[in-house]
Design an enzyme around this catalytic site. Structure first.
Site, mmCIF file in Angstrom:
data_model
loop_
_atom_site.group_PDB
_atom_site.id
_atom_site.type_symbol
_atom_site.label_atom_id
_atom_site.label_comp_id
_atom_site.label_asym_id
_atom_site.label_seq_id
_atom_site.Cartn_x
_atom_site.Cartn_y
_atom_site.Cartn_z
ATOM 1 N N ASP A 162 -2.344 6.033 -4.147
ATOM 2 C CA ASP A 162 -1.198 5.335 -3.566
ATOM 3 C C ASP A 162 -0.819 4.173 -4.481
ATOM 4 O O ASP A 162 -1.458 3.954 -5.519
ATOM 5 C CB ASP A 162 -1.520 4.889 -2.134
ATOM 6 C CG ASP A 162 -2.637 3.869 -2.050
ATOM 7 O OD1 ASP A 162 -3.406 3.729 -3.027
ATOM 8 O OD2 ASP A 162 -2.755 3.194 -1.010
ATOM 9 N N ASP A 179 -1.259 0.998 -4.635
ATOM 10 C CA ASP A 179 -2.222 -0.042 -5.003
ATOM 11 C C ASP A 179 -3.596 0.520 -5.323
ATOM 12 O O ASP A 179 -4.548 -0.218 -5.534
ATOM 13 C CB ASP A 179 -2.302 -1.135 -3.929
ATOM 14 C CG ASP A 179 -2.879 -0.636 -2.613
ATOM 15 O OD1 ASP A 179 -2.643 0.534 -2.260
ATOM 16 O OD2 ASP A 179 -3.550 -1.426 -1.916
ATOM 17 N N SER A 196 0.826 -1.203 0.000
ATOM 18 C CA SER A 196 0.000 0.000 0.000
ATOM 19 C C SER A 196 0.863 1.258 0.000
ATOM 20 O O SER A 196 1.638 1.485 -0.920
ATOM 21 C CB SER A 196 -0.960 -0.048 1.185
ATOM 22 O OG SER A 196 -1.934 0.948 1.092
ATOM 23 N N ASP A 244 -6.050 2.142 -3.773
ATOM 24 C CA ASP A 244 -7.268 2.081 -2.963
ATOM 25 C C ASP A 244 -7.451 3.357 -2.151
ATOM 26 O O ASP A 244 -8.502 3.564 -1.544
ATOM 27 C CB ASP A 244 -7.286 0.842 -2.056
ATOM 28 C CG ASP A 244 -6.152 0.791 -1.056
ATOM 29 O OD1 ASP A 244 -5.274 1.671 -1.088
ATOM 30 O OD2 ASP A 244 -6.136 -0.153 -0.232
#
Length: 463
Positions: free
Chosen positions: A250, A252, A106, A254
Site C-alpha cells: 500500500d 506507506d 495508508s 506497512d
C-alpha cells in the site's frame, strides 16, 4: 468532505472548511496538541521529533505545516522526507527522538491524508495517550515557544538504507538462499514510497524485479487498497508467465500482499500466516492477530505447539497483546506483519525478506506453499454510515440475535464477533473511515459472503 479524529490519528480529505476536513488550520491544531502531549508526558528527553511522509499529492503541503508547527512548539525536527511508515518508526528509535509523525492515509484514496502519531519507542500511541491528544486539541490548551526557543530543522535521507540494513541483519533472513534461488518478481508500488525503497531491498537480496506504478508521485494508478479487485494489472502480468512472485504494497508500505506464479492471489490474509509458519518453524512461541483475521494463523500456531491470541483491531492493540503473551510473530490479516526481532510495527520489508527466505529454503512454487496451509475464505464487506446510523444500537441488536444460540460464541471487545464451529462474522466501526466493516470467514467464499450479508441486512433494516 471528512475529518476523522481517533486514537489512530487524525485522518481526512484535503480541502474544505476548518473542522470538516484535514486542512491547514486543523493540521496545526492537532500537531500542536501532539507536541503538547509529548512535552507533558515526561518522556521528552531529546527535544527531537521525526517526520516522514508517503508520496501523496498533498504530502509536501502537510509536511511543511507539521514541521513548522513543531518548530514553533520548540521541538527540533528531523525530516526524513519520503519514507515508509516502518522506516519512520525505526527512525524514531535510531534518532533517540521523543516521537514521530507519519504523514500518510495508508490505503485511503488520493484525496485523503493523515497524521499518524508515534511515541518515543516508534510505536503508535495507545488509547489513553491518543485520547489525551484529542482532549488537548479540543481545549486548544497550547503554549508556543518564544523566539529564543524555536526548534531547529534538519533533513536526513539515510534511513531507507538503515532500514534495509536492519532487515538484512535479521537472524531468519536467509540472504544466501534467496540469492541462490534466482527469484524474478514483479512489484506494484502504487505510485508511492514503495517504488523508492523496494528496489533497493531487492537489489541487496539479489532478486531480479520489474516495478509497476513505480513513480512516487501520489497519483495512484488504481485504488490503493491491496485487494484482489484492485490488482488486475499485476495479476494479468503474472498470468503471462516469467515471474516467480508478485508483490503488492500500500502507499506507506506497512501492508503486503502476494500473487502466485500463475497470477492467482496468495491471499492477503495468508501473508501473515505464511511468514508466521516460517518463523515458528525456527523460533517456537506464541502468535497474535486481530479479531478480523483468519483462523489459519491459529491452526498454524497450534501445529507448532504455540498459543494463539486475538486482540481488538488496530496495530497498537495487536502489539500490546503481543507483548502481554510474549508473541514471536503477529500482525493483522490485512497483510500486516509485525516481527518483534525487528520492531513492533507492521513492516512490508520484513515480510518480503522472511517470505522469500521461506520460499528459498523450501524450494517450492508460491502456489505450492499456499496449498500447505488450512484453506479458509474471508468475505470483506462494508456499510457506509449515514448521519443517523446508531452503530451502538446495531451492535446490541446483533448480540441479541445470537445470545440464545448454543453454537455461537459472542465477543464484544471490539464491535461484535460471533464465532461458530466452522465460521465467524465480525462487525465493527472503522477507526479510519466512516463505515462499518463486516468481515466473515468460512470454508468457502459463498458461505462466508452469505454470513456477512445476513448481518449486513440487519444493519440496513435499522437505518
Amino acid at each position: 468532505m471528512t475529518l476523522i479524529k481517533s486514537i489512530s490519528g487524525i485522518r481526512g480529505t484535503i480541502g474544505g472548511r476548518p473542522g470538516d476536513t484535514l486542512n491547514p488550520l486543523d493540521i496545526v491544531k492537532f500537531t500542536t496538541a501532539y507536541a503538547t502531549y509529548i512535552r507533558r508526558s515526561g518522556k521528552s528527553t531529546s527535544n527531537k521529533i521525526v517526520v516522514g511522509r508517503d508520496a501523496r499529492i498533498s504530502g509536501q503541503m502537510v509536511c511543511n505545516i507539521v514541521c513548522g508547527t513543531l518548530l514553533g512548539m520548540g521541538y527540533d525536527v528531523v525530516n526524513i522526507g519520503l519514507a515508509t511508515t516502518p522506516t519512520t518508526e525505526l527512525a524514531v528509535t535510531m534518532c533517540g527522538a521523543d516521537g514521530g509523525i507519519i504523514i500518510t492515509a495508508s490505503h485511503n484514496p488520493r484525496q485523503w491524508n493523515a497524521l499518524k502519531l508515534l511515541n518515543n519507542l516508534g510505536e503508535f500511541l495507545d488509547k489513553d495517550a491518543g485520547n489525551e491528544v484529542l482532549s488537548i486539541a479540543e481545549k486548544e490548551d497550547f503554549d508556543y515557544a518564544d523566539v529564543d526557543n524555536v526548534g531547529k530543522y534538519t533533513e536526513d535521507d539515510t534511513f531507507d538504507q538503515r532500514h534495509i540494513d536492519s532487515v538484512l541483519a535479521l537472524r531468519l533472513v536467509d540472504t544466501e538462499s534467496i540469492r541462490k534461488a534466482g527469484f524474478r518478481v514483479i512489484v506494484d508500488s502504487i505510485n508511492s514510497v514503495g517504488g523508492i525503497i523496494l528496489p533497493k531491498l531487492l537489489d541487496k537480496l539479489g532478486v531480479a524485479y520489474t516495478i509497476l506504478n513505480g513513480e512516487a508521485n501520489g497519483d495512484f494508478a488504481h485504488n490503493p487498497e491491496p485487494l484482489q479487485k484492485n490488482l488486475t494489472g499485476i495479476m494479468d502480468e503474472m498470468a503471462k508467465g516469467g515471474y516467480d512472485l508478485g508483490i503488492v504494497v500500500d502507499p506507506d508500505v506497512d501492508r503486503l500482499a502476494f500473487i502466485c506464479e500463475d497470477g492467482k492471489m496468495f491471499g492477503e490474509e495468508y501473508t501473515l500466516v505464511s511468514v508466521a509458519d516460517y518463523v515458528l518453524s525456527h523460533t517456537p512461541g506464541n502468535t497474535v492477530s486481530n479479531l478480523s483475521s483468519t483462523r489459519a494463523l491459529r491452526d498454524v500456531t497450534e501445529k507448532h505447539a504455540g498459543t494463539y491470541s486475538a486482540s481488538a483491531v488496530g496495530e497498537v492493540n495487536v502489539t500490546t497483546k503481543m507483548k502481554e503473551v510474549g508473541a514471536v510473530i503477529g500482525g493483522e490479516g490485512n497483510g500486516g506483519v509485525i516481527y518483534p526481532e525487528s520492531h513492533y510495527g507492521r513492516d512490508a520489508l520484513v515480510g518480503i525478506a522472511l517470505f522469500l527466505s521461506s520460499l528459498a529454503q523450501k524450494g517450492c512454487k508460491v502456489s505450492e506453499l499456499r496449498a500447505t496451509f488450512p484453506d479458509y475464505s474471508i468475505a470483506k464487506n462494508r456499510i457506509d454510515l449515514t448521519a443517523s446510523t446508531d452503530v451502538d444500537a446495531i451492535l446490541v441488536k446483533v448480540k441479541e440475535m445470537f445470545a440464545a444460540d448454543p453454537t455461537a460464541c459472542v465477543n464484544d471487545i471490539d464491535g461484535v464477533k460471533i464465532d461458530f464451529p466452522d465460521s465467524w462474522v465480525h462487525l465493527r466501526k472503522s477507526n479510519t473511515e466512516p463505515i462499518i466493516r463486516v468481515y466473515s470467514e468460512a470454508d468457502t467464499m459463498e458461505k462466508a459472503d452469505a454470513l456477512g450479508k445476513q448481518l449486513m441486512q440487519v444493519v440496513y433494516d435499522m437505518q
